[in-house]
Design a protein around this motif. Structure first.
Motif, mmCIF file in Angstrom:
data_model
loop_
_atom_site.group_PDB
_atom_site.id
_atom_site.type_symbol
_atom_site.label_atom_id
_atom_site.label_comp_id
_atom_site.label_asym_id
_atom_site.label_seq_id
_atom_site.Cartn_x
_atom_site.Cartn_y
_atom_site.Cartn_z
ATOM 1 N N ASP A 371 0.851 -1.181 0.000
ATOM 2 C CA ASP A 371 0.000 0.000 0.000
ATOM 3 C C ASP A 371 0.891 1.238 0.000
ATOM 4 O OD1 ASP A 371 -2.080 1.646 0.111
ATOM 5 O OD2 ASP A 371 -2.860 0.956 2.040
ATOM 6 N N LYS A 372 0.726 2.066 -1.009
ATOM 7 C CA LYS A 372 1.575 3.248 -1.108
ATOM 8 C C LYS A 372 1.250 4.259 -0.017
ATOM 9 C CE LYS A 372 3.001 3.961 -5.862
ATOM 10 N NZ LYS A 372 2.621 4.698 -7.050
ATOM 11 N N LYS A 373 0.009 4.262 0.373
ATOM 12 C CA LYS A 373 -0.445 5.293 1.292
ATOM 13 C C LYS A 373 0.147 5.076 2.675
ATOM 14 C CE LYS A 373 -4.411 7.576 2.841
ATOM 15 N NZ LYS A 373 -5.610 7.312 3.531
ATOM 16 N N LYS A 374 0.651 6.150 3.225
ATOM 17 C CA LYS A 374 1.231 6.051 4.559
ATOM 18 C C LYS A 374 0.131 5.922 5.602
ATOM 19 C CE LYS A 374 3.859 9.084 6.259
ATOM 20 N NZ LYS A 374 4.618 10.291 6.472
ATOM 21 N N TRP A 375 0.492 5.383 6.751
ATOM 22 C CA TRP A 375 -0.450 5.291 7.856
ATOM 23 C C TRP A 375 -0.730 6.695 8.380
ATOM 24 C CZ3 TRP A 375 1.214 4.686 13.428
ATOM 25 C CH2 TRP A 375 0.109 4.541 14.265
ATOM 26 N N ALA A 376 -1.985 7.032 8.587
ATOM 27 C CA ALA A 376 -2.353 8.405 8.908
ATOM 28 C C ALA A 376 -1.955 8.835 10.319
ATOM 29 C CB ALA A 376 -3.844 8.596 8.712
ATOM 30 N N ARG A 377 -1.536 7.905 11.143
ATOM 31 C CA ARG A 377 -1.169 8.215 12.526
ATOM 32 C C ARG A 377 -2.228 9.015 13.267
ATOM 33 N NH1 ARG A 377 5.103 9.473 13.858
ATOM 34 N NH2 ARG A 377 5.997 7.746 12.750
ATOM 35 N N PRO A 378 -3.332 8.418 13.582
ATOM 36 C CA PRO A 378 -4.341 9.136 14.364
ATOM 37 C C PRO A 378 -3.767 9.519 15.737
ATOM 38 C CG PRO A 378 -5.190 7.030 13.574
ATOM 39 C CD PRO A 378 -3.729 7.035 13.332
ATOM 40 N N PRO A 379 -4.299 10.546 16.349
ATOM 41 C CA PRO A 379 -3.746 10.982 17.635
ATOM 42 C C PRO A 379 -4.002 9.989 18.773
ATOM 43 C CG PRO A 379 -5.680 12.254 17.042
ATOM 44 C CD PRO A 379 -5.369 11.408 15.867
ATOM 45 N N ILE A 380 -3.156 10.088 19.789
ATOM 46 C CA ILE A 380 -3.353 9.285 20.996
ATOM 47 C C ILE A 380 -4.399 10.009 21.841
ATOM 48 C CG2 ILE A 380 -2.268 8.513 23.139
ATOM 49 C CD1 ILE A 380 0.348 8.357 21.586
ATOM 50 N N SER A 381 -5.427 9.289 22.236
ATOM 51 C CA SER A 381 -6.467 9.965 22.998
ATOM 52 C C SER A 381 -6.500 9.433 24.425
ATOM 53 C CB SER A 381 -7.819 9.780 22.328
ATOM 54 O OG SER A 381 -8.104 8.419 22.238
ATOM 55 N N MET A 382 -7.113 10.194 25.292
ATOM 56 C CA MET A 382 -7.076 9.855 26.689
ATOM 57 C C MET A 382 -8.407 10.143 27.356
ATOM 58 S SD MET A 382 -4.230 11.094 29.345
ATOM 59 C CE MET A 382 -4.302 10.351 30.941
ATOM 60 N N ASN A 383 -8.782 9.295 28.306
ATOM 61 C CA ASN A 383 -9.973 9.536 29.116
ATOM 62 C C ASN A 383 -9.600 9.509 30.586
ATOM 63 O OD1 ASN A 383 -11.958 9.660 27.078
ATOM 64 N ND2 ASN A 383 -11.741 7.447 26.817
ATOM 65 N N PHE A 384 -10.286 10.325 31.357
ATOM 66 C CA PHE A 384 -10.039 10.318 32.804
ATOM 67 C C PHE A 384 -11.130 11.084 33.507
ATOM 68 C CE2 PHE A 384 -7.669 13.776 30.804
ATOM 69 C CZ PHE A 384 -8.240 14.870 31.429
ATOM 70 N N GLU A 385 -11.089 11.027 34.833
ATOM 71 C CA GLU A 385 -12.016 11.802 35.640
ATOM 72 C C GLU A 385 -11.241 12.324 36.836
ATOM 73 O OE1 GLU A 385 -15.996 9.900 35.958
ATOM 74 O OE2 GLU A 385 -15.829 10.558 38.029
ATOM 75 N N VAL A 386 -11.342 13.627 37.091
ATOM 76 C CA VAL A 386 -10.624 14.196 38.235
ATOM 77 C C VAL A 386 -11.609 14.957 39.124
ATOM 78 C CG1 VAL A 386 -8.341 14.379 37.188
ATOM 79 C CG2 VAL A 386 -10.004 16.200 36.820
ATOM 80 N N PRO A 387 -11.352 15.015 40.448
ATOM 81 C CA PRO A 387 -12.318 15.634 41.363
ATOM 82 C C PRO A 387 -12.106 17.135 41.527
ATOM 83 C CG PRO A 387 -10.612 14.548 42.613
ATOM 84 C CD PRO A 387 -10.258 14.359 41.171
ATOM 85 N N PHE A 388 -11.807 17.844 40.476
ATOM 86 C CA PHE A 388 -11.722 19.301 40.559
ATOM 87 C C PHE A 388 -12.112 19.870 39.206
ATOM 88 C CE2 PHE A 388 -7.587 17.753 39.216
ATOM 89 C CZ PHE A 388 -7.255 18.581 38.171
ATOM 90 N N ALA A 389 -12.284 21.175 39.156
ATOM 91 C CA ALA A 389 -12.675 21.794 37.892
ATOM 92 C C ALA A 389 -11.427 22.297 37.181
ATOM 93 C CB ALA A 389 -13.634 22.946 38.150
ATOM 94 N N PRO A 390 -11.062 21.711 36.066
ATOM 95 C CA PRO A 390 -9.839 22.134 35.375
ATOM 96 C C PRO A 390 -9.854 23.606 34.946
ATOM 97 C CG PRO A 390 -10.582 20.026 34.533
ATOM 98 C CD PRO A 390 -11.655 20.520 35.434
ATOM 99 N N SER A 391 -11.018 24.212 34.843
ATOM 100 C CA SER A 391 -11.048 25.624 34.466
ATOM 101 C C SER A 391 -10.696 26.505 35.653
ATOM 102 C CB SER A 391 -12.442 26.002 33.977
ATOM 103 O OG SER A 391 -13.334 25.955 35.069
ATOM 104 N N GLY A 392 -10.769 25.952 36.874
ATOM 105 C CA GLY A 392 -10.541 26.755 38.070
ATOM 106 C C GLY A 392 -11.806 27.388 38.595
ATOM 107 N N LEU A 393 -12.948 27.042 38.022
ATOM 108 C CA LEU A 393 -14.203 27.644 38.464
ATOM 109 C C LEU A 393 -14.543 27.206 39.894
ATOM 110 C CD1 LEU A 393 -17.284 28.521 36.649
ATOM 111 C CD2 LEU A 393 -17.658 26.794 38.365
ATOM 112 N N LYS A 394 -14.972 28.173 40.674
ATOM 113 C CA LYS A 394 -15.410 27.882 42.046
ATOM 114 C C LYS A 394 -16.799 28.490 42.246
ATOM 115 C CE LYS A 394 -11.832 26.040 44.380
ATOM 116 N NZ LYS A 394 -10.923 25.903 43.284
ATOM 117 N N VAL A 395 -17.653 27.736 42.900
ATOM 118 C CA VAL A 395 -18.952 28.291 43.250
ATOM 119 C C VAL A 395 -18.751 29.131 44.498
ATOM 120 C CG1 VAL A 395 -21.287 27.754 43.985
ATOM 121 C CG2 VAL A 395 -20.168 26.333 42.278
#
Lengths: 429, 849
Positions: A371-395
């Motif tokens: 196959d002449k076509k190169k492998w497209a190399r899709p990005p590495i993806s990640m899933n997770f859950e963290v107990p804080f707001a990554p935006s820094g938002l606070k109520v």
């Protein structure tokens, strides 16, 4: 306006068909089936024009919902309505599946009659609908009850009925954020944003006036007047949208968020931030091609938050080429597996504290291809859950006032929870 | 027919059973039976045979059963109008029910039964419901007026429902207001000139108040209606904008888009130096970006609209490039739209990022997307000069991947880059030539051939390369054939000694063996040029080419303005005016943005949905650029031509012959005049398109005056956007004449009657002197003057003749010719005596010539 609404199963059989306008005939039902559902190629647009008739469709699992029109309708409104229709149906009978639709078709027709009149969307708040569209047959309503229903359906506060009583006034706030990241292989942030939602579950008596406050930079700067370094904790919100209960003109003028909430659960606001985002994880990929038949992959993940906090449900997905024949994986922590059906190595870690690092390395054997076509190399993806707001938002506060009933802000039990999840969290390799 | 019969047979048993169940005494059983009927109806089975049985179930206090029966009625009433009457009584009774839900249900359903006889009975209950004490009934009745109008517009007007509906705009309940607005807007669409909505500052104020209080859908109706209003001045415009901006934070994307529409439209009226104008621009960006986090279908709608907004006001989103970066999991329709917007936003400031992204996309899977990404790189090069070099090297990298369609797409865009930046990047030609064999698409082949021909002097083996294409000449597409022909001629002009044979070969292939007229003509032109004057050939073929323009695929400004008025709607999704996809008159009203500067009464009148122009104007996507000039009403303008002396008639004021709408942005107006005895066509060319126009030429259709250009059209400079140029084209009358024999000669009787009919005052007599002719009548006939009768009185020949001017004026003439006398007498009779002088001069000219 909307001329008709059809629901199909995955085979293209009609489950529900409701026509609102004379210009839509039965043949429209078939036109959509033939041209879209049975079309050979992938659907290239959610709006299809067939013989001067426009079809808008959305798909929920394998159910197709299609709105049909021959006029120049408000397209955004049609899609919003279709989503709303899905919400209403889910609220009534759970998951949208062929079986549920078939079992509830009378109910669906009744709903369609109520929330769409001559193709114009009408009140579609589930809370209000549930007061008079029931499937228990006729309820003997008193005259007061009837006028209460109608004034609620048409009224200013269409989302809440009067006379709600709770013994314990309680409310729960969930700040749910999803962090989106696109990073270059060199570790440069190409784009990052947080889209967050504030979901409120309230069990409050009467018609409570609520006021919600958070560490919005504009508000803090206004109040702080150059004092006490409050700006350090405030965040810049790019944009936010509110549930229809929030008084928008008041927000526009004073940037204060005040409302009378619907009973039970509602999504109070959505927001988006792009500045000073805490990226909970950093992914460092290293891909080396050894000859034509072998790849060496090394991925390091680093957690970047307080050591006392724990991230959960971590999953890293490393794509592999289509011609992979075998994979050997070694990881320090968690479990990793090559999943041939998904063309990826999936690495799962149950828990991980802040400021830690973990690594995986893999050797990928490739089948030789021409196959002449190169492998497209899709990005590495990640899933997770963290107990804080990554935006820094606070109520900062949520005040409740109910002038007519005798409970005060202090008597309300309030709970706040922050959850940060991964949205599309990708690193190119 | 057979399948219908078959289905009926299958159902016959079933229907019999249902019939029995419907007539059962047990309520539950009845209800179940109706449910079964509805289920059959949904899948398309014909259950109309059960009509009477189902209608019998209508009289019930069970609301659920009632709703089911109504559903059935709505479906089948039209096919069984007589039976449907049976239901009327129940409806009328239900409209009086103490329960408002039932009243509303009855009036709602009645409106959906499209049977003429029923509509008569509907009027009274509807009138009551419009004034019902319960808002739920009123809001339902408001929509019902629109339904009734759809069935019988006259009835609605006669019954005065429109006025009641207008009153509902001032209702205390916001939802009633919203539905009334929706109904009125719809009715107004089919009466473009009625002033139904009657938007004025007071009613606008009411709408803005209701806007704060009604449901999300109601807000959309109101905002869409507001967008039709044209404020009187910039202050009013600003105050409306201020009250609409809070809507930008609504959770419903449709509310946001409709608010954006109102703001985009009213912004036109604000002076640009106003502080508020800047504030508003800033406020628009965040909500638009937020729309991109909605569900994919809505993202698509939003992106199509953003595409328009970016073209209209690029400043709004110029800093937001990053949000349009494509995500790996985006559906393809979102990806393609994002790519389009990325190119539009590309500028020197962000080009590095954009290029890096585009390069990434070029390695994706979806072929369409990859092609578009490659093309985008080329467009960036053309748009941002500083980036051209980087773009070219990116393209070269992509060519190295050897992925077939990537290579082809890259070659096509590199050709454009060569045209934009001549003599700069030709060093890459060698790399391109390596990929010659892999090109299998006509566009790419043609592009490659063009490159080889254009730079033949720098490519050592250009002749070999071109020769290799020549082998399968007849299997190539026309595009490639034409390009190949030109390229070889170029090559020949550059290296005449080595390529004589090649050029002979291609010329004979093109002229002798091809049946394509374009190819043959081009072949012959080259052949003759080369054989008669090689120097001239060189000047023609190797002439310097004009640079290509920066922005291609922009939407025409007039269309763009109209589409801006349709933000959020289907028109903005299709990027077509509503008339292109909506049938009939509804919704095809032409909308336009208000003019800045304001206080223009014309624009004010255009408010309230009345169309400024009756006919919808669309720029056809393709078609003849110039339309057909001579199909326009030239002859009416031609009259002054007969006048030798300009001053007595003056020159007619130029008329618009070809509106910009019909000619891709070129507007032509003009008139005819005679200056120094030469007929001149005076043209005013205006470029209303975005790009520069060049290469003007004109051709006349065969016409009755034999008018033809006496020289080429002298438009030497290119015509830039919004430029106007005046040219005058000398004309001669020696061109081919379109004869209209039967048109001009009158029947004898008619002639006589007409002659008598025209008052004698209109007769004028002239002398034509020194005329030596054998047969005046033949000579005149050649000029379309027909002899109808001839008699000889006392040695005098009397010729009766008629002429019809092409604007319909008849001229009757009596020509007296005495044998031997060179002086003729002519009497002219005509209803418009002012032309007589001209006609006489024509006679003189014809006879003496």
């Amino acid at each position: 306006m909307i001329g008709g609404l059809f629901i199909y199963n995955h085979k293209g059989e009609v489950l529900i068909s409701r026509v609102y306008r004379d210009d839509i005939g039965r043949n429209a039902v078939d036109a959509f089936r033939v041209n879209v559902i049975h079309a050979r190629q992938q659907v290239r647009s959610p709006v299809t024009n067939i013989a001067r008739t426009s079809f808008f469709h959305v798909k929920r699992s394998n159910i197709w919902l299609a709105a049909v029109t021959k006029q120049n309708v408000n397209a955004a409104m049609v899609f919003e309505f279709l989503y709303k229709m899905c919400d209403v149906m889910t609220a009534y009978f759970g998951k949208i599946s062929e079986e549920n639709i078939k079992n509830n078709f009378v109910l669906i027709y009744e709903l369609l009659d109520e929330i769409l009149d001559f193709g114009y969307p009408q009140n579609s708040e589930t809370g209000a609908l549930k007061t008079f569209i029931t499937q228990t047959g006729i309820k003997s309503q008193s005259k007061e009850e009837q006028s209460q229903i109608t004034s609620q359906v048409t009224g200013q506060i269409g989302w809440r009925r009067e006379g709600i009583k709770y013994r314990r006034n309680e409310l729960f706030l969930d700040v749910l954020e999803s962090v989106n990241l696109l990073m270059s292989p060199q570790g440069q942030v190409l784009s990052a944003h947080v889209s967050g939602r504030v979901v409120m579950k309230s069990y409050l008596s009467g018609m409570p006036e609520c006021k919600f406050g958070m560490n919005d930079k504009i508000v803090i700067d206004k109040q702080g007047k150059g004092g006490e370094g409050a700006t350090g904790q405030s965040i810049a919100i790019d944009d936010c949208t509110f549930h229809q209960c929030v008084r928008l003109s008041k927000f526009d003028a004073e940037r204060s968020i005040s409302f009378i909430p619907p009973d039970g659960e509602c999504e109070l606001m959505r927001y988006r931030t792009t500045k000073d985002i805490i990226l909970p994880f950093r992914v460092i990929p290293l891909v080396r091609e050894v000859g034509r038949t072998k790849l060496e992959v090394k991925v390091v993940i680093k957690s970047n938050f307080k050591p006392s906090l724990l991230a959960q449900k971590i999953e890293v997905r490393i794509p592999t080429p289509l011609n992979t024949s075998g994979v050997q994986v070694i990881c320090m922590k968690g479990k990793a597996k090559y999943k041939a059906s998904e063309n990826a190595i999936v690495w799962k870690i149950k828990r991980m504290a802040g400021m830690k690092e973990s690594q995986i390395s893999a050797e990928i054997e490739l089948l030789p291809t021409n196959d002449k076509k190169k492998w497209a190399r899709p990005p590495i993806s990640m899933n997770f859950e963290v107990p804080f707001a990554p935006s820094g938002l606070k109520v900062r506060y949520l005040k409740v006032f109910e002038p007519k009933l005798n409970y005060s802000d202090h008597d309300v039990i309030k709970w706040v929870r922050y959850i940060g999840r991964s949205g599309i969290y990708e690193t190119r390799c | 027919m057979r399948s219908v019969m078959f289905r009926f047979h299958v159902c016959a048993g079933e229907i019999f059973e249902l019939k029995a169940e419907l007539n059962s005494d047990k309520k539950e059983k009845k209800k179940e039976a109706v449910k079964k009927v509805i289920a059959s109806m949904t899948v398309g089975k014909d259950v109309s045979a059960l009509f009477p049985d189902v209608v019998n179930c209508m009289q019930t206090d069970n609301l659920e059963l009632k709703k089911l029966v109504y559903l059935y009625l709505m479906n089948y009433a039209k096919s069984q109008p007589d039976m449907a009457i049976m239901a009327v009584n129940t409806f009328v009774k239900d409209c009086e029910d103490p329960n408002p839900l039932i009243r509303a249900l009855a009036v709602r359903t009645m409106g959906c039964i499209r049977v003429d006889k029923i509509t008569e009975y509907l009027c009274e209950p509807l009138r009551k419901c419009l004034k019902d004490e319960d808002p739920y009934v009123r809001k339902t009745a408001a929509v019902c007026v629109a339904k009734l109008h759809d069935i019988n517009a006259q009835l609605v007007e006669d019954q005065g429902f429109l006025d009641t509906l207008k009153d509902l705009i001032s209702d205390s309940n916001p939802m009633v207001v919203a539905n009334a607005v929706a109904a009125l807007s719809e009715i107004a669409e089919s009466h473009p000139n009625s002033n139904l909505l009657d938007l004025n500052p007071q009613s606008i104020n009411k709408l803005l108040t209701a806007l704060n209080e009604c449901t999300e859908w109601g807000q959309i109706f109101i905002l869409d209606c507001l967008a039709n209003y044209t404020p009187r001045d910039d202050r009013e415009s600003q105050s409306i904008c201020e009250r609409v901006t809070p809507r930008l934070s609504h959770a419903n994307s449709a509310v946001v888009l409709s608010a954006v529409k109102v703001l985009m439209k009213f912004m036109e009226m604000l002076p640009k130096d106003l502080d508020y104008y800047g504030t508003l621009l800033k406020k628009l960006a965040p909500p638009l970006v937020t729309l991109l986090s909605a569900e994919p279908e809505l993202q698509y709608v939003a992106l199509r609209n953003i595409n328009l907004i970016v073209q209209k006001r690029p400043e709004i989103l110029k800093h937001e490039m990053k949000v349009f970066f494509v995500k790996y999991n985006d559906p393809i329709y979102v990806k393609l739209e994002k790519l389009d917007i990325m190119i539009r936003l590309a500028s020197q400031a962000n080009i590095a990022q954009v290029l890096a992204e585009l390069k990434e996309y070029a390695t994706e899977v979806d072929v369409d997307f990859v092609r578009k990404a490659v093309r985008a790189i080329g467009r960036c090069a053309i748009k941002v000069e500083q980036s051209a070099e980087r773009c070219v090297s990116t393209l070269l990298d992509l060519i190295q991947t050897k992925v077939n369609y990537v290579v082809q797409e890259a070659i096509v865009v590199i050709k454009d880059i060569f045209r934009k930046y001549p003599n700069k990047y030709e060093s890459v030609i060698a790399t391109l030539c390596e990929n010659l064999d892999s090109l299998d698409e006509p566009e790419a082949r043609a592009a490659m051939i063009w490159i080889v021909g254009e730079y033949a002097e720098r490519i050592d083996n250009a002749d070999e390369l071109l020769e290799s294409f020549l082998e399968g000449f007849h299997d190539e597409s026309t595009q490639v054939q034409l390009q190949l022909l030109t390229a070889i001629v170029k090559l020949f002009l550059k290296k005449p000694t080595e390529t004589q044979e090649l050029v002979q070969q291609v010329l004979s292939l093109a002229t002798q063996d091809s049946d394509n007229p374009d190819l043959r003509d081009r072949g012959y032109i080259y052949w003759r040029l080369l054989s008669t004057d090689p120097v001239a050939a060189k000047e023609v073929v190797l002439a310097e080419k004009p640079l290509i323009s920066e922005e291609t695929d922009l939407i025409e400004p007039t269309l763009l303005e109209e589409l801006i008025c349709h933000i959020g709607t289907l028109a903005s999704v299709y990027h077509k005016p509503p008339s292109a996809f909506v049938e009939g008159s509804r919704g095809v009203m032409h909308k336009r943005l208000p003019a800045q500067g304001t206080e223009c009464p014309d624009v004010g009148n255009a408010a309230g949905g009345s169309a400024p122009e009756a006919a919808p104007s669309i720029i056809p996507s393709q078609g003849d650029l110039l339309g057909d000039l001579l199909n326009l009403d030239l002859p009416a303008v031609l009259l002054p031509l007969f006048n030798t002396n300009c001053s007595s008639y003056g020159i007619l004021y130029p008329q618009v012959w070809l509106p910009a709408m019909k000619a891709k942005g070129l507007e032509i107006s003009g008139t005819f005049a005679r200056r120094a005895g030469v007929i001149q066509m005076e043209l005013v060319l205006t470029n209303k398109a975005m790009s520069v126009m060049t290469d003007f030429a004109i051709q006349f259709n065969r016409n009755s005056f034999g008018l033809a250009p006496a020289g080429p059209l002298q438009v030497l400079t290119p015509l830039g956007p919004n430029q106007t140029i005046e040219v005058s084209l000398p004309l001669s009358t020696v061109g081919p004449v379109m004869k209209m024999d039967p048109l001009n000669n009158l029947q004898r009787q008619v002639f006589l009657a007409t002659w008598k009919d025209i008052p004698n005052d209109n007769e004028s007599q002239f002398q034509i002197q020194d005329c030596h002719l054998n047969s005046a009548s033949n000579k005149l006939q050649g000029s379309n003057i027909f002899t109808i009768a001839k008699r000889t009185v006392e040695g005098q020949d009397m010729l009766y003749m008629s002429i019809k001017l092409s604007n319909g004026i008849w001229v009757l003439a009596e020509l007296k010719v005495q044998a031997g006398n060179p002086n003729y007498t002519i009497s002219l009779k005509c209803r418009a005596p002012e032309v007589s002088q001209c006609v006489f001069q024509c006679y003189e000219a014809v006879l003496k010539n």
